[in-house]
Design a protein around this motif. Structure first.
Motif, mmCIF file in Angstrom:
data_model
loop_
_atom_site.group_PDB
_atom_site.id
_atom_site.type_symbol
_atom_site.label_atom_id
_atom_site.label_comp_id
_atom_site.label_asym_id
_atom_site.label_seq_id
_atom_site.Cartn_x
_atom_site.Cartn_y
_atom_site.Cartn_z
ATOM 1 N N GLU A 41 0.830 -1.200 0.000
ATOM 2 C CA GLU A 41 0.000 0.000 0.000
ATOM 3 C C GLU A 41 0.867 1.254 0.000
ATOM 4 O OE1 GLU A 41 -3.012 2.159 3.071
ATOM 5 O OE2 GLU A 41 -3.271 0.007 2.769
ATOM 6 N N ARG A 42 1.917 1.254 0.798
ATOM 7 C CA ARG A 42 2.798 2.419 0.869
ATOM 8 C C ARG A 42 3.526 2.618 -0.464
ATOM 9 N NH1 ARG A 42 6.141 2.361 5.979
ATOM 10 N NH2 ARG A 42 4.163 2.946 6.843
ATOM 11 N N THR A 43 3.960 1.533 -1.098
ATOM 12 C CA THR A 43 4.652 1.628 -2.381
ATOM 13 C C THR A 43 3.735 2.191 -3.451
ATOM 14 O OG1 THR A 43 6.027 -0.265 -1.803
ATOM 15 C CG2 THR A 43 5.893 0.307 -4.134
ATOM 16 N N VAL A 44 2.514 1.703 -3.531
ATOM 17 C CA VAL A 44 1.557 2.187 -4.532
ATOM 18 C C VAL A 44 1.217 3.650 -4.269
ATOM 19 C CG1 VAL A 44 -0.790 1.894 -5.437
ATOM 20 C CG2 VAL A 44 0.631 -0.106 -5.014
ATOM 21 N N ARG A 45 0.996 4.001 -3.024
ATOM 22 C CA ARG A 45 0.655 5.387 -2.686
ATOM 23 C C ARG A 45 1.804 6.338 -3.028
ATOM 24 N NH1 ARG A 45 -0.339 5.570 3.002
ATOM 25 N NH2 ARG A 45 -2.195 4.401 2.478
ATOM 26 N N ALA A 48 2.027 6.776 -6.763
ATOM 27 C CA ALA A 48 0.953 7.651 -7.249
ATOM 28 C C ALA A 48 1.251 9.110 -6.934
ATOM 29 C CB ALA A 48 -0.384 7.228 -6.638
ATOM 30 N N ASP A 49 1.775 9.382 -5.753
ATOM 31 C CA ASP A 49 2.162 10.756 -5.397
ATOM 32 C C ASP A 49 3.253 11.266 -6.333
ATOM 33 O OD1 ASP A 49 0.379 10.877 -3.289
ATOM 34 O OD2 ASP A 49 1.871 10.323 -1.776
ATOM 35 N N ARG A 50 4.238 10.430 -6.594
ATOM 36 C CA ARG A 50 5.341 10.810 -7.474
ATOM 37 C C ARG A 50 4.819 11.086 -8.889
ATOM 38 N NH1 ARG A 50 8.267 6.663 -6.554
ATOM 39 N NH2 ARG A 50 9.454 7.611 -4.897
ATOM 40 N N LEU A 51 3.942 10.215 -9.379
ATOM 41 C CA LEU A 51 3.379 10.391 -10.716
ATOM 42 C C LEU A 51 2.575 11.685 -10.803
ATOM 43 C CD1 LEU A 51 2.688 9.485 -13.576
ATOM 44 C CD2 LEU A 51 0.839 8.097 -12.600
ATOM 45 N N ALA A 52 1.734 11.958 -9.816
ATOM 46 C CA ALA A 52 0.918 13.176 -9.827
ATOM 47 C C ALA A 52 1.806 14.418 -9.836
ATOM 48 C CB ALA A 52 -0.024 13.192 -8.622
ATOM 49 N N ALA A 53 2.865 14.415 -9.059
ATOM 50 C CA ALA A 53 3.774 15.563 -9.020
ATOM 51 C C ALA A 53 4.477 15.748 -10.357
ATOM 52 C CB ALA A 53 4.795 15.384 -7.895
ATOM 53 N N ARG A 54 4.905 14.657 -10.969
ATOM 54 C CA ARG A 54 5.584 14.756 -12.260
ATOM 55 C C ARG A 54 4.628 15.199 -13.360
ATOM 56 N NH1 ARG A 54 9.278 9.800 -13.460
ATOM 57 N NH2 ARG A 54 10.634 11.334 -14.450
ATOM 58 N N VAL A 143 -4.716 8.264 -10.401
ATOM 59 C CA VAL A 143 -4.227 9.605 -10.693
ATOM 60 C C VAL A 143 -5.008 10.077 -11.913
ATOM 61 C CG1 VAL A 143 -2.238 11.010 -11.331
ATOM 62 C CG2 VAL A 143 -1.943 9.075 -9.774
ATOM 63 N N ARG A 144 -5.672 11.227 -11.771
ATOM 64 C CA ARG A 144 -6.506 11.749 -12.851
ATOM 65 C C ARG A 144 -5.937 13.051 -13.403
ATOM 66 N NH1 ARG A 144 -10.349 9.338 -9.689
ATOM 67 N NH2 ARG A 144 -11.846 8.071 -10.803
ATOM 68 N N VAL A 145 -6.095 13.215 -14.712
ATOM 69 C CA VAL A 145 -5.799 14.478 -15.379
ATOM 70 C C VAL A 145 -7.090 14.890 -16.066
ATOM 71 C CG1 VAL A 145 -4.446 15.644 -17.141
ATOM 72 C CG2 VAL A 145 -3.371 13.895 -15.722
ATOM 73 N N SER A 146 -7.620 16.055 -15.679
ATOM 74 C CA SER A 146 -8.890 16.521 -16.245
ATOM 75 C C SER A 146 -8.630 17.286 -17.544
ATOM 76 C CB SER A 146 -9.608 17.429 -15.246
ATOM 77 O OG SER A 146 -8.911 18.657 -15.130
ATOM 78 N N ALA A 147 -9.686 17.622 -18.248
ATOM 79 C CA ALA A 147 -9.577 18.374 -19.493
ATOM 80 C C ALA A 147 -8.990 19.761 -19.247
ATOM 81 C CB ALA A 147 -10.939 18.471 -20.156
ATOM 82 N N THR A 148 -9.160 20.281 -18.044
ATOM 83 C CA THR A 148 -8.589 21.600 -17.719
ATOM 84 C C THR A 148 -7.114 21.503 -17.346
ATOM 85 O OG1 THR A 148 -9.246 21.440 -15.406
ATOM 86 C CG2 THR A 148 -10.811 22.484 -16.943
ATOM 87 N N GLY A 149 -6.565 20.280 -17.284
ATOM 88 C CA GLY A 149 -5.170 20.088 -16.944
ATOM 89 C C GLY A 149 -4.915 19.868 -15.468
ATOM 90 N N GLU A 150 -5.982 19.826 -14.679
ATOM 91 C CA GLU A 150 -5.821 19.623 -13.237
ATOM 92 C C GLU A 150 -5.433 18.181 -12.968
ATOM 93 O OE1 GLU A 150 -8.467 19.600 -9.159
ATOM 94 O OE2 GLU A 150 -9.261 20.628 -10.914
ATOM 95 N N VAL A 151 -4.414 18.012 -12.124
ATOM 96 C CA VAL A 151 -3.927 16.680 -11.751
ATOM 97 C C VAL A 151 -4.395 16.409 -10.327
ATOM 98 C CG1 VAL A 151 -1.891 15.238 -11.401
ATOM 99 C CG2 VAL A 151 -1.909 16.935 -13.232
#
Length: 155
Positions: A41-45, A48-54, A143-151
């Motif tokens: 769980e910690r690895t996946v979380r 996901a945090d790293r991906l969202a930041a990137r 991790v979601r990216v919306s049409a407005t570019g919001e992560v």
């Protein structure tokens, strides 16, 4: 003579209290080690945090440079590109190097595909909104990216 034997037998071994103290210390040390080992769980979380930041950083680069930036996802990992002179070129910088998924993390695009591409245009919006699902064991992060570019991250 008996006193000498009693002293000799005491000096040769440990008392029960001493052994129990050593076992208690070893148990505390083992507990500390187990708690510091990252679980699925910690690895996946953290991934996901790293991906969202990137992803947010890639969006910001698209706005700052005024050119399209893409993020290409595959079952093995993901990488960043920018469009220069009509061609896609790797996005420079250590933060944007190709990254492989950790061995215990599985990737799936929100549309069920094994590969995906997210584009950010020069104003930071995304004509290709996506949901990226990372999983491992019982852990699952989106991790979601919306049409407005919001992560965003989370269900």
């Amino acid at each position: 003579m008996e006193k000498a034997r009693a002293r000799a037998s005491r000096a040769n071994g440990f008392t029960l209290v001493e052994l129990m103290v050593v076992l208690a210390i070893m148990a505390l040390a083992a507990t500390a080690v187990v708690l510091t080992i990252p679980g699925e769980e910690r690895t996946v979380r953290s991934e996901a945090d790293r991906l969202a930041a990137r992803l947010a950083a890639a969006r910001d680069v698209a706005v700052i440079e005024g050119r399209s930036v893409s993020v290409n996802f595959a079952p093995s990992g993901y990488g960043f590109e920018r469009r220069i002179g009509g061609e896609w070129q790797p996005l420079p910088g250590r933060s944007f190097e190709q990254r492989n998924w950790p061995s215990d993390v599985r990737f799936a695009a929100g549309n069920g595909q094994g590969a995906a591409r997210i584009l950010f245009d020069r104003v930071g919006t995304s004509p290709t909104p996506q949901a990226i699902v990372l999983s491992g064991g019982d852990a699952r992060e989106v991790v979601r990216v919306s049409a407005t570019g919001e992560v965003s991250r989370g269900e």
